[in-house]
Structures are given as C-alpha cells and as structure tokens.
Design a protein around this motif. Structure first.
Motif, PDB file in Angstrom:
ATOM      1  N   TYR A   1       0.838  -1.204   0.000  1.00 19.00           N
ATOM      2  CA  TYR A   1       0.000   0.000   0.000  1.00 19.00           C
ATOM      3  C   TYR A   1       0.877   1.260   0.000  1.00 19.00           C
ATOM      4  O   TYR A   1       1.991   1.261   0.507  1.00 19.00           O
ATOM      5  CB  TYR A   1      -0.911   0.026   1.227  1.00 19.00           C
ATOM      6  CG  TYR A   1      -1.942  -1.071   1.227  1.00 19.00           C
ATOM      7  CD1 TYR A   1      -3.191  -0.891   0.640  1.00 19.00           C
ATOM      8  CD2 TYR A   1      -1.649  -2.310   1.804  1.00 19.00           C
ATOM      9  CE1 TYR A   1      -4.129  -1.909   0.631  1.00 19.00           C
ATOM     10  CE2 TYR A   1      -2.578  -3.335   1.796  1.00 19.00           C
ATOM     11  CZ  TYR A   1      -3.824  -3.130   1.207  1.00 19.00           C
ATOM     12  OH  TYR A   1      -4.758  -4.150   1.194  1.00 19.00           O
ATOM     13  N   ILE A   2       0.319   2.313  -0.570  1.00 18.84           N
ATOM     14  CA  ILE A   2       0.995   3.608  -0.606  1.00 18.84           C
ATOM     15  C   ILE A   2       0.199   4.606   0.232  1.00 18.84           C
ATOM     16  O   ILE A   2      -0.978   4.853  -0.063  1.00 18.84           O
ATOM     17  CB  ILE A   2       1.117   4.138  -2.055  1.00 18.84           C
ATOM     18  CG1 ILE A   2       1.936   3.175  -2.909  1.00 18.84           C
ATOM     19  CG2 ILE A   2       1.739   5.536  -2.064  1.00 18.84           C
ATOM     20  CD1 ILE A   2       1.949   3.541  -4.383  1.00 18.84           C
ATOM     21  N   PRO A   3       0.784   5.160   1.283  1.00 16.47           N
ATOM     22  CA  PRO A   3       0.084   6.199   2.046  1.00 16.47           C
ATOM     23  C   PRO A   3       0.042   7.508   1.253  1.00 16.47           C
ATOM     24  O   PRO A   3       0.988   7.845   0.527  1.00 16.47           O
ATOM     25  CB  PRO A   3       0.940   6.362   3.305  1.00 16.47           C
ATOM     26  CG  PRO A   3       1.860   5.178   3.330  1.00 16.47           C
ATOM     27  CD  PRO A   3       2.061   4.793   1.910  1.00 16.47           C
ATOM     28  N   VAL A   4      -1.034   8.228   1.389  1.00 14.61           N
ATOM     29  CA  VAL A   4      -1.178   9.557   0.789  1.00 14.61           C
ATOM     30  C   VAL A   4      -1.622  10.500   1.908  1.00 14.61           C
ATOM     31  O   VAL A   4      -2.660  10.282   2.529  1.00 14.61           O
ATOM     32  CB  VAL A   4      -2.208   9.556  -0.357  1.00 14.61           C
ATOM     33  CG1 VAL A   4      -2.348  10.952  -0.945  1.00 14.61           C
ATOM     34  CG2 VAL A   4      -1.817   8.555  -1.438  1.00 14.61           C
ATOM     35  N   ILE A   5      -0.824  11.533   2.168  1.00 19.26           N
ATOM     36  CA  ILE A   5      -1.062  12.390   3.341  1.00 19.26           C
ATOM     37  C   ILE A   5      -1.042  13.853   2.934  1.00 19.26           C
ATOM     38  O   ILE A   5      -0.164  14.298   2.189  1.00 19.26           O
ATOM     39  CB  ILE A   5       0.034  12.145   4.408  1.00 19.26           C
ATOM     40  CG1 ILE A   5       0.058  10.671   4.822  1.00 19.26           C
ATOM     41  CG2 ILE A   5      -0.182  13.043   5.628  1.00 19.26           C
ATOM     42  CD1 ILE A   5       1.379  10.236   5.415  1.00 19.26           C
ATOM     43  N   GLY A   6      -2.014  14.579   3.419  1.00 21.46           N
ATOM     44  CA  GLY A   6      -2.028  16.035   3.277  1.00 21.46           C
ATOM     45  C   GLY A   6      -2.271  16.652   4.643  1.00 21.46           C
ATOM     46  O   GLY A   6      -2.978  16.075   5.475  1.00 21.46           O
ATOM     47  N   LEU A   7      -1.689  17.806   4.889  1.00 22.95           N
ATOM     48  CA  LEU A   7      -1.831  18.472   6.187  1.00 22.95           C
ATOM     49  C   LEU A   7      -2.545  19.810   6.033  1.00 22.95           C
ATOM     50  O   LEU A   7      -2.389  20.500   5.019  1.00 22.95           O
ATOM     51  CB  LEU A   7      -0.460  18.704   6.833  1.00 22.95           C
ATOM     52  CG  LEU A   7       0.384  17.477   7.138  1.00 22.95           C
ATOM     53  CD1 LEU A   7       1.705  17.898   7.776  1.00 22.95           C
ATOM     54  CD2 LEU A   7      -0.354  16.489   8.045  1.00 22.95           C
ATOM     55  N   GLU A   8      -3.344  20.138   7.040  1.00 25.79           N
ATOM     56  CA  GLU A   8      -3.944  21.461   7.150  1.00 25.79           C
ATOM     57  C   GLU A   8      -3.473  22.028   8.488  1.00 25.79           C
ATOM     58  O   GLU A   8      -3.800  21.487   9.543  1.00 25.79           O
ATOM     59  CB  GLU A   8      -5.473  21.380   7.109  1.00 25.79           C
ATOM     60  CG  GLU A   8      -6.028  20.790   5.818  1.00 25.79           C
ATOM     61  CD  GLU A   8      -7.533  20.552   5.891  1.00 25.79           C
ATOM     62  OE1 GLU A   8      -8.169  21.030   6.855  1.00 25.79           O
ATOM     63  OE2 GLU A   8      -8.069  19.882   4.989  1.00 25.79           O
TER      64      GLU A   8
ATOM     65  N   ASP B   1      -4.321  19.437  11.380  1.00 23.65           N
ATOM     66  CA  ASP B   1      -5.222  18.366  10.971  1.00 23.65           C
ATOM     67  C   ASP B   1      -4.517  17.576   9.867  1.00 23.65           C
ATOM     68  O   ASP B   1      -3.841  18.165   9.016  1.00 23.65           O
ATOM     69  CB  ASP B   1      -6.537  18.917  10.418  1.00 23.65           C
ATOM     70  CG  ASP B   1      -7.257  19.835  11.400  1.00 23.65           C
ATOM     71  OD1 ASP B   1      -6.962  19.759  12.600  1.00 23.65           O
ATOM     72  OD2 ASP B   1      -8.096  20.634  10.950  1.00 23.65           O
ATOM     73  N   ALA B   2      -4.669  16.264   9.891  1.00 23.98           N
ATOM     74  CA  ALA B   2      -4.033  15.425   8.868  1.00 23.98           C
ATOM     75  C   ALA B   2      -5.095  14.657   8.094  1.00 23.98           C
ATOM     76  O   ALA B   2      -5.991  14.046   8.698  1.00 23.98           O
ATOM     77  CB  ALA B   2      -3.050  14.450   9.515  1.00 23.98           C
ATOM     78  N   ASN B   3      -5.022  14.706   6.773  1.00 19.43           N
ATOM     79  CA  ASN B   3      -5.877  13.903   5.900  1.00 19.43           C
ATOM     80  C   ASN B   3      -5.056  12.708   5.423  1.00 19.43           C
ATOM     81  O   ASN B   3      -4.016  12.885   4.779  1.00 19.43           O
ATOM     82  CB  ASN B   3      -6.362  14.741   4.718  1.00 19.43           C
ATOM     83  CG  ASN B   3      -7.329  15.829   5.160  1.00 19.43           C
ATOM     84  OD1 ASN B   3      -8.428  15.546   5.613  1.00 19.43           O
ATOM     85  ND2 ASN B   3      -6.910  17.083   5.047  1.00 19.43           N
ATOM     86  N   ILE B   4      -5.525  11.521   5.749  1.00 23.55           N
ATOM     87  CA  ILE B   4      -4.727  10.300   5.555  1.00 23.55           C
ATOM     88  C   ILE B   4      -5.537   9.283   4.763  1.00 23.55           C
ATOM     89  O   ILE B   4      -6.714   9.029   5.067  1.00 23.55           O
ATOM     90  CB  ILE B   4      -4.328   9.692   6.914  1.00 23.55           C
ATOM     91  CG1 ILE B   4      -3.668  10.754   7.803  1.00 23.55           C
ATOM     92  CG2 ILE B   4      -3.417   8.488   6.731  1.00 23.55           C
ATOM     93  CD1 ILE B   4      -3.821  10.484   9.281  1.00 23.55           C
TER      94      ILE B   4
ATOM     95  N   VAL C   1      -9.355   9.956   5.607  1.00 21.83           N
ATOM     96  CA  VAL C   1      -9.888  10.182   6.950  1.00 21.83           C
ATOM     97  C   VAL C   1      -9.143  11.381   7.526  1.00 21.83           C
ATOM     98  O   VAL C   1      -7.926  11.501   7.363  1.00 21.83           O
ATOM     99  CB  VAL C   1      -9.666   8.933   7.836  1.00 21.83           C
ATOM    100  CG1 VAL C   1      -9.993   9.228   9.289  1.00 21.83           C
ATOM    101  CG2 VAL C   1     -10.500   7.765   7.317  1.00 21.83           C
ATOM    102  N   GLU C   2      -9.871  12.272   8.186  1.00 25.00           N
ATOM    103  CA  GLU C   2      -9.254  13.465   8.761  1.00 25.00           C
ATOM    104  C   GLU C   2      -9.072  13.270  10.270  1.00 25.00           C
ATOM    105  O   GLU C   2     -10.016  12.921  10.977  1.00 25.00           O
ATOM    106  CB  GLU C   2     -10.118  14.698   8.500  1.00 25.00           C
ATOM    107  CG  GLU C   2      -9.465  15.993   8.988  1.00 25.00           C
ATOM    108  CD  GLU C   2     -10.296  17.228   8.673  1.00 25.00           C
ATOM    109  OE1 GLU C   2      -9.686  18.303   8.470  1.00 25.00           O
ATOM    110  OE2 GLU C   2     -11.536  17.129   8.626  1.00 25.00           O
TER     111      GLU C   2
ATOM    112  N   LYS D   1     -11.749  12.267  12.932  1.00 21.79           N
ATOM    113  CA  LYS D   1     -11.323  11.567  14.137  1.00 21.79           C
ATOM    114  C   LYS D   1     -10.418  12.479  14.957  1.00 21.79           C
ATOM    115  O   LYS D   1      -9.970  13.529  14.481  1.00 21.79           O
ATOM    116  CB  LYS D   1     -10.575  10.277  13.771  1.00 21.79           C
ATOM    117  CG  LYS D   1     -11.313   9.382  12.775  1.00 21.79           C
ATOM    118  CD  LYS D   1     -10.584   8.078  12.531  1.00 21.79           C
ATOM    119  CE  LYS D   1     -10.897   7.081  13.638  1.00 21.79           C
ATOM    120  NZ  LYS D   1     -10.311   5.757  13.371  1.00 21.79           N
ATOM    121  N   PHE D   2     -10.161  12.085  16.198  1.00 20.71           N
ATOM    122  CA  PHE D   2      -9.137  12.753  16.987  1.00 20.71           C
ATOM    123  C   PHE D   2      -8.165  11.702  17.485  1.00 20.71           C
ATOM    124  O   PHE D   2      -8.487  10.512  17.563  1.00 20.71           O
ATOM    125  CB  PHE D   2      -9.746  13.562  18.141  1.00 20.71           C
ATOM    126  CG  PHE D   2     -10.253  12.733  19.288  1.00 20.71           C
ATOM    127  CD1 PHE D   2      -9.438  12.433  20.373  1.00 20.71           C
ATOM    128  CD2 PHE D   2     -11.560  12.253  19.297  1.00 20.71           C
ATOM    129  CE1 PHE D   2      -9.905  11.681  21.427  1.00 20.71           C
ATOM    130  CE2 PHE D   2     -12.045  11.486  20.355  1.00 20.71           C
ATOM    131  CZ  PHE D   2     -11.206  11.203  21.427  1.00 20.71           C
TER     132      PHE D   2
END
Length: 484
Positions: free
Chosen positions: A9-16, A200-203, A217-218, A254-255
């Motif tokens: 699997y390849i993780p894809v991550i974006g941050l706010e 916040d992280a979008n994963i 998922v955020e 989520k938190f």
C-alpha cells in the motif's frame, strides 16, 4: 497485521495547519488577542455577534499572510474576497466563520524539507488563506460544557498542503520546518501546546499498483508534532487492516488519543456543500497592490535555509552545525553576532552547541535569558584559541564563573582564579621530570617503540597541573626528554 502488508500500500497524506497570528488585536474586531486571560474577558459585541455589528479587516493580518506566502514562493492573490463558512458549534457565536474560499490570499508554493533519507524535497502547497478562529469549549466533570470566547475572532492562517506527503517522518519534517519558518518571520509563535499552531491530517492508503487515491480520513487538532507523526502511523496501519479484511474505509473525522495511541471517531466527514459557502456581504473586496507586496518583501528577514547556506558558505562550519544553529532565529542571530567578533567560527559554533545549550537546557531557559553577551563569549573563545586557557578549564571552571559574574571579563576572572595556562618552560620541565621519574617502565616502553604511551604521560602531566599546563609546550618538552 503483518509488517509486510505495508509494502502493498501507498500512504497519501495532506496536512492542514492553523497558525494563530501574533497580532495585538483580532482579525475583524479591536479587542486584544492574547493567550491566558481570564475566560470571556477579551470579547466585544463584534466577536460575540451582536446584531448590527460589522467586521473590519486587520491590515497587519494581510501583511503577515503576504510575508508567509513570499517565503513559500506562493502566488499572492491581488483581489481577495472573504466568505461565510456556515456550520454550528456553541463556540462559534455567529453560526458561521469568516474565511476565504475561492480566493485564498496565497496560492501554490512549497516548503522544502529534508527527508529521512537526508534528501531535500519540496512539499507542494495548495493554498494559504486567512480566517478567524472559534472560541473554546471546555467540558467539565459534571458533563456540562463551558464556553470561553476569548479566542473567537483571533486571526488564523490556514496552510493546506497538496496530498504530497509520503509518510509520517515527512509530515514531522514538514511541521518542524513550517514552525521554524513562522517563528523566523515572527508571524506566529508556533507553540502547539498553547494552541497557536494546530494540525489536521488527511490520511488515506491505496494499493501499490493503483493510481486512484483511497478514501481519506481526517484526524483533527493534534497538539504536538510528535502526536501528528504517531497519529499518521496508527491511521495508516488501521486503514490497511480495514482493507485487508475486505472492508471499506469510512470518510470520517477523528481525533488522536495520545494515551491509547489510537485515533477515535468523532463524526462523519462534512463536504464543501455542507458549509454552504457564499461571499461575505459585510466585507468589501481586499485589493493587494504590487507596491504593498514590494513593501512587505523589503521587511523580509533571512529564512532558515538561507541562514544555513550562509553559515556553511561564509563561516565554513559543517552542515550539521548549521542545521543546529538555525533551529531558532535567536540562536542564528547570536551565532551571527559572534562571528562579527571572532574569526574562530567553528569554535564559536561548538561553544553554542555545547556549553551554552547545555546550560540553557539544564535550567530550561530561552536564549534571551542567557547571562553572557556576544562580546564576553567571543573574548572567552579568543582566550582558548590563543592558548591562554585550555578548553576543558574554560568550559568547566571559567564558564560557570562568568555565568555567576557576567560583568567580568574572561581574562580578568581567569587571572583571579589562577586558570590561565602555565607557559613557563622551567616550571613545565619540572612536571615532565616528575612524571618521567614516576613511570620508568612506561618511559622504557616508549623508547622501545610504543609511541602511544606519550598520550598517557601527557595526561599525567595535565592532571598534575590541574589542566593549566600549555599542551603544545608540554608535548615538545616531553618528546625531547623521552628521545634524548
């Protein structure tokens, strides 16, 4: 889950990232923006949304946004519109948040990080936009919710990355670099524990052979860079487990619970349609002129990576030392001031990274509270480099004495405490003779070819002199005596 599963699997991550701006007043109202005041003492009819009140933009907030945009090589939007983002929480007095939607003040750009493989990589930014913060809900032991509106209306910059981050280590590196950047620019203090920098992280994860992103998922409002890293690691593993079990990942918010090391669901994820964005009718368009941008550009300080390049290029210190010395702007400026007073640049770096940082860390003090100024520390460095005092004596005895009496000069104090190096040849020759007489077997071994014994004999002489013997003179005298 087997560790081998991760390779499929390849993780894809974006941050706010929300950076609370270091302004004296709020973004649309005049009351102070300060941390730690008594609840509901920093409020006004505007931030509490009384009928008939109107927002007015804080000019300095615009300049801070432009400054960060220029540092990130973003495009500055010339005509800006603010928008209403509609949602209801008790700590949002108006029932909507004033933000930017279609015209973020900064578009594109990037922040350069050093990856775990020690390579430099640009993390692309989608946008940086201005908005106001909400108040704070406090849940007490009696299951009541208390509201503190002091934070409502405080100016925020939201920095949104592209889904460009590959793993939790890169997320950690990005947040570290961003925090360093906003501190250098002095637009935000970067204190995550006080909530002035929140992430916040979008994963999501996708099969290694796929070109389609998985369901994201955020994870919201993490209060330390380490927690962001741990939350991402946990969420990646959790999502892979879900997919391996043949199930679907649910879009949710989520938190991260640091105590259990797990992410916990709060609600299903909203979409942009849920927010019903529309242009804020009470604020006119904001025009950013070329002259305004040029003015902000003139006020820009050197940035961390520019300082690093300067320290390596101009002062010939190692890349590692340059990285440590640019951890904070105060440390970089202190090193810079030292280098104007001494040309022993590597020694100056070593003193800051060694005795100075050890002292500050031991007492948990910021550099601003370091007792010695740059001229005094430079004089101490010169004393060692000229051979007037050994580094061990200077760092272990003279340095603590100076900290206790910072208005004294290093030479004056070293003289008073009898810490200056002994350079009298006759006195040193006496020490050499004493050691030679005490270790005849070592002397014989040296003369039979075991030259390494010289170091042991030198150590004995330095101990007898309490570290005050000039090593270069002692070394020459000892060699002459041993080889005569």
């Amino acid at each position: 889950m087997k560790s081998a599963d991760k390779g499929n699997y390849i993780p894809v991550i974006g941050l706010e990232v929300h950076a609370q701006l270091s302004l004296k007043s709020k973004i649309f109202s005049p009351e102070p923006a300060a941390y730690g005041a008594l609840p509901n003492t920093l409020v006004s009819t505007i931030s509490l949304a009384h009928p008939g009140t109107l927002p007015t933009i804080n000019k300095r907030a615009i300049e801070y946004a432009i400054k960060l945009g220029l540092a990130c090589k973003s495009t500055i939007t010339r005509t800006n519109y603010f928008a209403r983002k509609n949602y209801f929480y008790p700590d949002l007095p108006k029932g909507y948040q004033i933000t930017q939607d279609t015209t973020p003040i900064c578009q594109g750009g990037y922040i350069t990080i050093t990856t775990p493989e020690s390579e430099e990589r640009n993390i692309e930014l989608q946008r940086i936009h201005l908005e106001e913060d909400a108040g704070k809900s406090i849940h007490d032991m009696a299951d009541d919710t208390l509201l503190d509106f002091n934070r409502a209306g405080v100016a925020l910059l939201e920095i949104v990355t592209c889904p460009d981050i590959k793993n939790s280590e890169e997320a950690y590196a990005f947040l570290t670099e961003l925090r360093r950047l906003v501190r250098y620019l002095e637009v935000c203090d970067g204190n995550m524990e006080e909530g002035s920098l929140r992430c916040d992280a979008n994963i999501s994860v996708m099969p290694a052979h796929s070109t389609t992103f998985g369901q994201r998922v955020e994870v919201k409002n993490m209060n330390s860079i380490k927690n962001v890293q741990l939350a991402i690691e946990h969420e990646i593993e959790r999502q892979i487990q879900v997919l391996e079990a043949g199930e679907k990942v649910i879009a949710e918010t989520k938190f991260y619970d640091a105590a259990s090391g797990k992410t916990i669901s709060q609600r299903t994820k909203e979409s942009a349609l849920d927010y019903r964005y529309f242009i804020e009718p009470d604020l006119p368009p904001l025009i950013v002129t070329e002259e305004w941008i040029a003015q902000v550009k003139q006020e820009m300080p050197l940035l961390p990576r520019e300082y690093r390049a300067k320290f390596i290029g101009d002062y010939q210190i190692s890349a590692y030392a340059a990285s440590v010395l640019t951890e904070s702007k105060d440390l970089a400026l202190f090193f810079e001031s030292l280098c104007q007073l001494t040309n022993h640049y590597t020694a100056a770096a070593n003193w800051l990274m060694g005795p100075v940082k050890a002292y500050l860390n031991e007492l948990n003090l910021p550099l601003q509270e370091f007792p010695l100024n740059a001229p005094t520390l430079a004089a101490l460095i010169e004393l060692v480099e000229k051979g007037e005092a050994s580094f061990s004596v200077a760092s272990q005895q003279l340095f603590p004495a100076l900290l206790a009496e910072p208005n004294r000069t290093p030479f004056e104090l070293a003289q008073e405490l009898n810490l200056l190096q002994e350079k009298d040849t006759d006195a040193l020759l006496t020490l050499v003779e004493d050691v030679i007489q005490a270790y005849p077997d070592k002397v014989l071994a040296y003369r039979n070819g075991k030259k390494g014994i010289l170091g042991m004999l030198m150590g004995e002489i330095m101990q007898k002199s309490q570290g005050k013997a000039a090593p270069n003179i002692v070394s020459n005298l000892l060699r002459e005596r041993l080889e005569s």
